[in-house]
Enzyme design. Sequence first.
Site, PDB file in Angstrom:
ATOM      1  N   ARG A   1       5.314 -22.264  10.985  1.00 39.64           N
ATOM      2  CA  ARG A   1       4.131 -21.734  11.645  1.00 39.64           C
ATOM      3  C   ARG A   1       3.587 -20.499  10.938  1.00 39.64           C
ATOM      4  NH1 ARG A   1       5.042 -21.031  17.866  1.00 39.64           N
ATOM      5  NH2 ARG A   1       6.626 -19.765  16.919  1.00 39.64           N
TER       6      ARG A   1
ATOM      7  N   LYS B   1      21.618 -31.622  14.480  1.00 38.38           N
ATOM      8  CA  LYS B   1      22.096 -31.482  15.842  1.00 38.38           C
ATOM      9  C   LYS B   1      21.559 -30.178  16.427  1.00 38.38           C
ATOM     10  CE  LYS B   1      26.066 -29.087  16.274  1.00 38.38           C
ATOM     11  NZ  LYS B   1      26.070 -27.808  15.570  1.00 38.38           N
TER      12      LYS B   1
ATOM     13  N   HIS C   1      26.906 -31.881   9.188  1.00 36.97           N
ATOM     14  CA  HIS C   1      27.211 -31.340   7.862  1.00 36.97           C
ATOM     15  C   HIS C   1      28.700 -31.402   7.536  1.00 36.97           C
ATOM     16  CE1 HIS C   1      28.104 -27.513   9.917  1.00 36.97           C
ATOM     17  NE2 HIS C   1      28.740 -27.153   8.823  1.00 36.97           N
TER      18      HIS C   1
ATOM     19  N   LYS D   1      31.184 -32.235   3.680  1.00 35.64           N
ATOM     20  CA  LYS D   1      32.184 -31.335   3.073  1.00 35.64           C
ATOM     21  C   LYS D   1      33.089 -32.149   2.150  1.00 35.64           C
ATOM     22  CE  LYS D   1      32.321 -27.962   6.830  1.00 35.64           C
ATOM     23  NZ  LYS D   1      32.021 -26.658   6.286  1.00 35.64           N
TER      24      LYS D   1
ATOM     25  N   GLU E   1      36.975 -20.532  13.985  1.00 34.40           N
ATOM     26  CA  GLU E   1      36.056 -19.584  13.341  1.00 34.40           C
ATOM     27  C   GLU E   1      36.436 -18.173  13.756  1.00 34.40           C
ATOM     28  OE1 GLU E   1      31.826 -21.100  12.923  1.00 34.40           O
ATOM     29  OE2 GLU E   1      32.432 -21.936  14.838  1.00 34.40           O
TER      30      GLU E   1
ATOM     31  N   ASP F   1      28.564 -28.022  20.768  1.00 34.42           N
ATOM     32  CA  ASP F   1      28.259 -27.468  19.447  1.00 34.42           C
ATOM     33  C   ASP F   1      29.206 -28.020  18.373  1.00 34.42           C
ATOM     34  OD1 ASP F   1      26.779 -25.562  17.817  1.00 34.42           O
ATOM     35  OD2 ASP F   1      28.641 -24.395  17.705  1.00 34.42           O
TER      36      ASP F   1
ATOM     37  N   HIS G   1      31.093 -32.595  15.036  1.00 28.89           N
ATOM     38  CA  HIS G   1      31.988 -32.371  13.894  1.00 28.89           C
ATOM     39  C   HIS G   1      33.409 -32.860  14.145  1.00 28.89           C
ATOM     40  CE1 HIS G   1      28.624 -30.093  12.649  1.00 28.89           C
ATOM     41  NE2 HIS G   1      28.948 -28.932  13.162  1.00 28.89           N
TER      42      HIS G   1
ATOM     43  N   LYS H   1      35.322 -19.889  18.706  1.00 35.91           N
ATOM     44  CA  LYS H   1      34.757 -18.724  18.013  1.00 35.91           C
ATOM     45  C   LYS H   1      35.706 -17.549  18.222  1.00 35.91           C
ATOM     46  CE  LYS H   1      30.469 -20.502  17.391  1.00 35.91           C
ATOM     47  NZ  LYS H   1      30.034 -20.889  16.051  1.00 35.91           N
TER      48      LYS H   1
HETATM   49  C1  BG6 Z   1      27.495 -25.563  13.208  1.00 33.67           C
HETATM   50  C2  BG6 Z   1      27.660 -24.919  14.547  1.00 33.67           C
HETATM   51  O1  BG6 Z   1      27.152 -26.907  13.357  1.00 33.67           O
HETATM   52  O2  BG6 Z   1      28.712 -25.462  12.488  1.00 33.67           O
HETATM   53  C3  BG6 Z   1      28.080 -23.471  14.403  1.00 33.67           C
HETATM   54  O3  BG6 Z   1      26.433 -24.990  15.254  1.00 33.67           O
HETATM   55  C4  BG6 Z   1      29.302 -23.353  13.538  1.00 33.67           C
HETATM   56  O4  BG6 Z   1      28.309 -22.866  15.662  1.00 33.67           O
HETATM   57  C5  BG6 Z   1      29.120 -24.124  12.238  1.00 33.67           C
HETATM   58  O5  BG6 Z   1      29.523 -21.982  13.267  1.00 33.67           O
HETATM   59  C6  BG6 Z   1      30.410 -24.171  11.445  1.00 33.67           C
HETATM   60  O6  BG6 Z   1      30.153 -24.726  10.199  1.00 33.67           O
HETATM   61  P1  BG6 Z   1      31.057 -24.356   8.940  1.00 33.67           P
HETATM   62  O7  BG6 Z   1      30.532 -25.238   7.851  1.00 33.67           O
HETATM   63  O8  BG6 Z   1      30.855 -22.897   8.685  1.00 33.67           O
HETATM   64  O9  BG6 Z   1      32.462 -24.666   9.336  1.00 33.67           O
END
Ligand code: BG6
Length: 490
Positions: free
Chosen positions: A51, A148, A178, A182, A216, A235, A240, A339
Amino acid sequence: MVARVIEVEAFDLVVFGASGDLAHRKLMPALYHRFEDGQIPDEARILCTSRRDFSNEAYRDWAKAAIAEHVPSHDKERLATFLEKLSYIAIDVGSGAGFGDLAKVLKGRPDVVRAFYLAVGPDLFGPICEQLGKGGMVNEHTRVVIEKPIGKDGKSAKALNDTVGAVFKEHQIFRIDHYLGKETVQNLMALRFANALFEPLWNAAHIDHVQITVAESLGVGGRAGYYDTAGAMRDMVQNHILQLLCLVAMEPPESMDADSVRDEKLKVLKALAPIKGEDADRFTVRGQYRAGASAGGAVPGYLEELGHQDSTTETFVALKAEIANWRWAGVPFYLRTGKRLAQRVSEIVVQFRPIPHSIFSAEAGSISANRLIIRLQPDEGVQMKVMIKDPGPGGMRLREVPLDMSFAEAFKVRNPDAYERLIMDVIRGNQTLFMRRDEVDAAWSWIDPILTAWASSKEPPRGYTAGTWGPSASIALVERDGRTWAEDGL
Ligand code: BG6
């Protein structure tokens, strides 16, 4: 060692949300890397939209800053050449302003691969797809990439998939997870299906249980607004972690062809034993971090970061999942993610069964069962824990050692970011590492009853101190079964 580069044909890549966080951290750096490695053909164009009212020059400055920050090793001249590939069109999705300009730019090249990357919130998927359809920008060379969260439950995922599906056919829709991009995740398939060694043992007769940890150390930071509507289950687990579980548990696909792989993953998702009602208390643990210490410094709790006190969103989940099929009956899959945990680490631990009978005397020491550890990050690699004789004289004493394969040490190549691989797969039209619609639906079908049980529970998530491994109940979840989380592998 030089990484092999697969040639791709000319393309027009249109990035929606091109001035957003994902473009800054991932998409622009990934595209630059592919350019540096010679994978982006001269005739490729990258059309960036958002935008904001950027000129081409101003957007290139923005992208330059993003790449400089995330690719400190960049080459100044090559970066300047890469930036010339970028052009900018301001589009206001709400009013539709700017779509006409985009259509004009695309019109001249109807025969090249055209990929629309929707790096925007899911509420914009529908309006964008509709405009692309109405504006005649979708043809047989077109693909769309969506990120997502794909819905917040099965029902909303269906609505979202219907909206996108009204304009794009399933083979044109690339749902990114994603984690599938990896390196080590793909290595899991290589390990299982390019070696004869593991597959005969890969079942309930030889495997005691599997652990998947995606931990994390960071908190939710600036993403608290989004995160509070999602939580760790939506999430991380719905996508994942379940994808990782599928790759560990699936039957050998017939080939690496997208549907062969996705058919097998789907069977795993459908075979997950449902966790409903009161079972949620026994088989799941949810937590929320409180203030604590991380990376040596004091950090606030989730509620402080959020700015209000009444959220019951979970920032940690541990689960005991079971796959009801012949291969896995009775083998628990312990899953956990959170987290602000003690460390950033993602690992899959395959714990084999103990030996059936020991021929050694008690002086030899205890014999640990073999363990295969697939480390996704950091320090990607694979470790196999085996028993050996302690070297030297002194009789037969046994000891556990790791057969260690660190990819960084073994291969002196840069480990590409998942987005590099995935964006190029979109251009190549390869859907193997993308989620098919029925996988998303099946994942929600398993997750929804757990979320429902949590929503009707009077218990809030259990607090855990930032910088620890989560609520003690998650340790009990595994210890109740006479097992422990494999923290020595971390
Ligand atoms: C994302 C989540 O899909 O993946 C995040 O929304 C998360 O909350 C992230 O931190 C983790 O990805 P990676 O590649 O850093 O393990």
